[in-house]
Scaffold this motif. Structure first.
Motif, mmCIF file in Angstrom:
data_model
loop_
_atom_site.group_PDB
_atom_site.id
_atom_site.type_symbol
_atom_site.label_atom_id
_atom_site.label_comp_id
_atom_site.label_asym_id
_atom_site.label_seq_id
_atom_site.Cartn_x
_atom_site.Cartn_y
_atom_site.Cartn_z
ATOM 1 N N MET A 110 0.994 -1.187 0.027
ATOM 2 C CA MET A 110 0.083 0.018 -0.030
ATOM 3 C C MET A 110 0.941 1.211 -0.017
ATOM 4 N N THR A 111 0.737 2.251 -0.949
ATOM 5 C CA THR A 111 1.320 3.322 -0.826
ATOM 6 C C THR A 111 0.962 4.499 0.030
ATOM 7 N N LEU A 112 1.858 4.814 0.870
ATOM 8 C CA LEU A 112 1.524 6.019 1.768
ATOM 9 C C LEU A 112 1.316 7.237 1.250
ATOM 10 N N THR A 113 0.174 7.919 1.890
ATOM 11 C CA THR A 113 -0.032 9.359 1.354
ATOM 12 C C THR A 113 0.804 10.230 1.832
ATOM 13 N N ASN A 114 0.968 11.595 1.520
ATOM 14 C CA ASN A 114 1.869 12.160 1.721
ATOM 15 C C ASN A 114 1.723 12.689 3.479
ATOM 16 N N THR A 115 0.362 12.754 3.911
ATOM 17 C CA THR A 115 0.012 12.992 5.149
ATOM 18 C C THR A 115 0.618 11.756 6.142
ATOM 19 N N GLY A 116 0.322 10.833 5.579
ATOM 20 C CA GLY A 116 0.414 9.375 6.220
ATOM 21 C C GLY A 116 1.938 9.279 6.552
ATOM 22 N N PHE B 120 10.505 9.533 -2.384
ATOM 23 C CA PHE B 120 9.753 9.034 -3.604
ATOM 24 C C PHE B 120 8.398 9.651 -3.720
ATOM 25 N N GLU B 121 7.764 9.978 -2.986
ATOM 26 C CA GLU B 121 6.614 10.748 -2.966
ATOM 27 C C GLU B 121 6.516 11.930 -3.518
ATOM 28 N N GLU B 122 7.450 12.730 -3.038
ATOM 29 C CA GLU B 122 7.563 14.183 -3.464
ATOM 30 C C GLU B 122 8.301 14.047 -5.256
ATOM 31 N N ARG B 123 8.828 13.058 -5.320
ATOM 32 C CA ARG B 123 9.375 13.066 -6.712
ATOM 33 C C ARG B 123 8.190 12.549 -7.505
ATOM 34 N N ASP B 124 7.441 11.638 -7.069
ATOM 35 C CA ASP B 124 6.467 11.149 -8.015
ATOM 36 C C ASP B 124 5.147 12.294 -7.973
ATOM 37 N N SER B 125 4.919 13.195 -7.107
ATOM 38 C CA SER B 125 4.203 14.089 -7.163
ATOM 39 C C SER B 125 4.503 15.397 -7.992
ATOM 40 N N GLU C 122 14.855 2.872 10.716
ATOM 41 C CA GLU C 122 13.555 3.196 10.416
ATOM 42 C C GLU C 122 13.078 4.295 9.799
ATOM 43 N N PHE C 123 13.933 5.367 10.536
ATOM 44 C CA PHE C 123 13.454 6.645 10.198
ATOM 45 C C PHE C 123 13.986 7.015 8.851
ATOM 46 N N ILE C 124 15.176 6.578 8.457
ATOM 47 C CA ILE C 124 15.923 6.807 7.103
ATOM 48 C C ILE C 124 14.841 6.097 6.213
ATOM 49 N N ARG C 125 14.480 5.051 6.444
ATOM 50 C CA ARG C 125 13.639 4.162 5.422
ATOM 51 C C ARG C 125 12.426 5.009 5.215
ATOM 52 N N LEU C 126 11.731 5.674 6.081
ATOM 53 C CA LEU C 126 10.674 6.603 6.026
ATOM 54 C C LEU C 126 10.981 7.941 5.368
ATOM 55 N N GLU C 127 12.101 8.202 5.565
ATOM 56 C CA GLU C 127 12.418 9.572 4.997
ATOM 57 C C GLU C 127 12.708 9.144 3.350
ATOM 58 N N ARG C 128 13.197 8.042 2.899
ATOM 59 C CA ARG C 128 13.311 7.690 1.480
ATOM 60 C C ARG C 128 11.875 7.579 0.890
ATOM 61 N N HIS C 129 10.799 7.063 1.621
ATOM 62 C CA HIS C 129 9.623 6.921 1.057
ATOM 63 C C HIS C 129 9.232 8.338 0.695
ATOM 64 N N SER C 130 9.387 9.400 1.925
ATOM 65 C CA SER C 130 9.047 10.710 1.662
ATOM 66 C C SER C 130 9.473 11.191 0.180
#
Length: 337
Positions: free
Chosen positions: A1-7, A82-87, A72-80
């Motif tokens: 499941m892809t996380l939303t920016n808010t999530g 990716f989301e900003e790039r995709d948006s 764990e924090f760095i992995r979440l930063e990576r998700h962030s």
């Protein structure tokens, strides 16, 4: 499941807060404890105190937790990223630069995690061996054996004990069989390269001047005594009597904590008739640290960990042996009997 920016942002804030809290605890504990001094190297035969041992172990485990939270924090930063790039909020090149920086941080934290894990293992070893635990984990303290011989060793059918218990330092070692059903015919099949195969009491040949640290082989010896008793292997009482009459290791010589020797051998039950022999081994080769005593529960837990590690190693050895039989089969693809 892809996380939303808010999530993602919420998860980032939660992870940042947890990491910050753990770091605060770690730094506070580190200020009260001379961490690096407590794991300084010692000479192999030097027995000493264990200043702040329990605190040191707790600090190492807290360091492991901190590194894991940072990862764990760095992995979440990576998700962030990716989301900003995709948006479209981040250019691809900028995103790649940020990801490379995060990767660099992740690798650095991975190194910190490994260092804390090594320290935690060392403190666990100190629980068993005292301040001489460093001598057990040094790279030079190794025995190279053919796979099938190692399988017998790891299965506690073979032990390695001094040829002469009065020799100091111990230079000559021999191989003893712990199972009455381990016959010469079987040992001829161990691919030792020795004419006639291995035999009970055979002196080992070393290819250089290095020798294993006695306390490590003593631990294996004690665990072998415990295992043959637990499994009621044929002739186990005779083996116990043999080593009670002629202790193979120098005495007195402090190799392991007394409470852990006791916990290892009485894991399932305590038999009064066996306690006389057990007490002689404890008195001859055990020690306690008055400044850092273990509770009964801690001794039992450490014995459980040692037994569990041995069981895992034996299962791994059995898998390797089955694989070896399969690969050396005559082509039918079935395992050897």
């Amino acid at each position: 499941m892809t996380l939303t920016n808010t999530g993602t942002k919420e998860k980032l804030e939660t992870a940042r807060r947890i990491s910050r809290d753990v770091r605060g605890k770690y730094e506070a504990m580190a200020r009260e404890f001379d961490y690096h001094h407590s794991i300084s190297r010692t000479d192999p035969d030097e027995e000493g105190r264990e200043p702040g041992h329990k605190t040191g172990l707790a600090l190492a485990l807290l360091g492991v937790e901190l590194a894991q939270k940072d990862q764990e924090f760095i992995r979440l930063e990576r998700h962030s990223v990716f989301e900003e790039r995709d948006s479209g909020a981040l250019d691809q090149k900028v995103a790649e630069l940020q990801l490379r920086l995060l990767d660099k941080r992740y690798l650095a934290v991975g190194q910190e995690l490994w260092e804390h894990q090594k320290k935690a293992v060392r403190f666990d070893l100190e629980t068993v061996f005292g301040s001489c635990a460093q001598s057990v984990v040094r790279p030079g303290n190794a025995l190279l054996m053919p796979m099938l011989v190692k399988h017998r060793f790891d299965n506690f059918e073979i032990v390695i004990v001094p040829v002469d218990a009065s020799e100091t330092p111990i230079q000559r070692w021999r191989c003893d069989f712990m199972s009455a059903d381990l016959t010469l015919e079987q040992t001829c099949q161990l691919h030792t390269g020795v004419p006639g195969g291995m035999q009970h009491g055979m002196e080992l040949v070393f290819f250089n001047e290095k020798r294993p640290v006695p306390r490590l082989l003593y631990l294996h010896f004690i665990m072998a005594l415990a295992r043959i008793k637990d499994l009621r292997r044929p002739g186990w009482k005779d083996v116990w009597a043999r080593y009670h009459q002629q202790p193979p290791f120098p005495t007195p010589c402090a190799y392991m904590r007394k409470s852990i020797i006791l916990a290892l051998v009485t894991h399932f039950e305590t038999v009064v008739d066996e306690m006389l022999m057990l007490e002689s081994w404890i008195a001859g080769n055990g020690f306690e640290v008055p400044l850092c005593p273990l509770t009964d529960a801690e001794s039992v837990e450490m014995a459980r960990r040692l037994r569990e590690a041995a069981e895992i190693r034996m299962l791994d050895e059995e898998r390797q042996i089955r694989l070896l039989h399969y690969e050396t089969d005559d082509g039918t693809g079935s395992e050897s009997d």
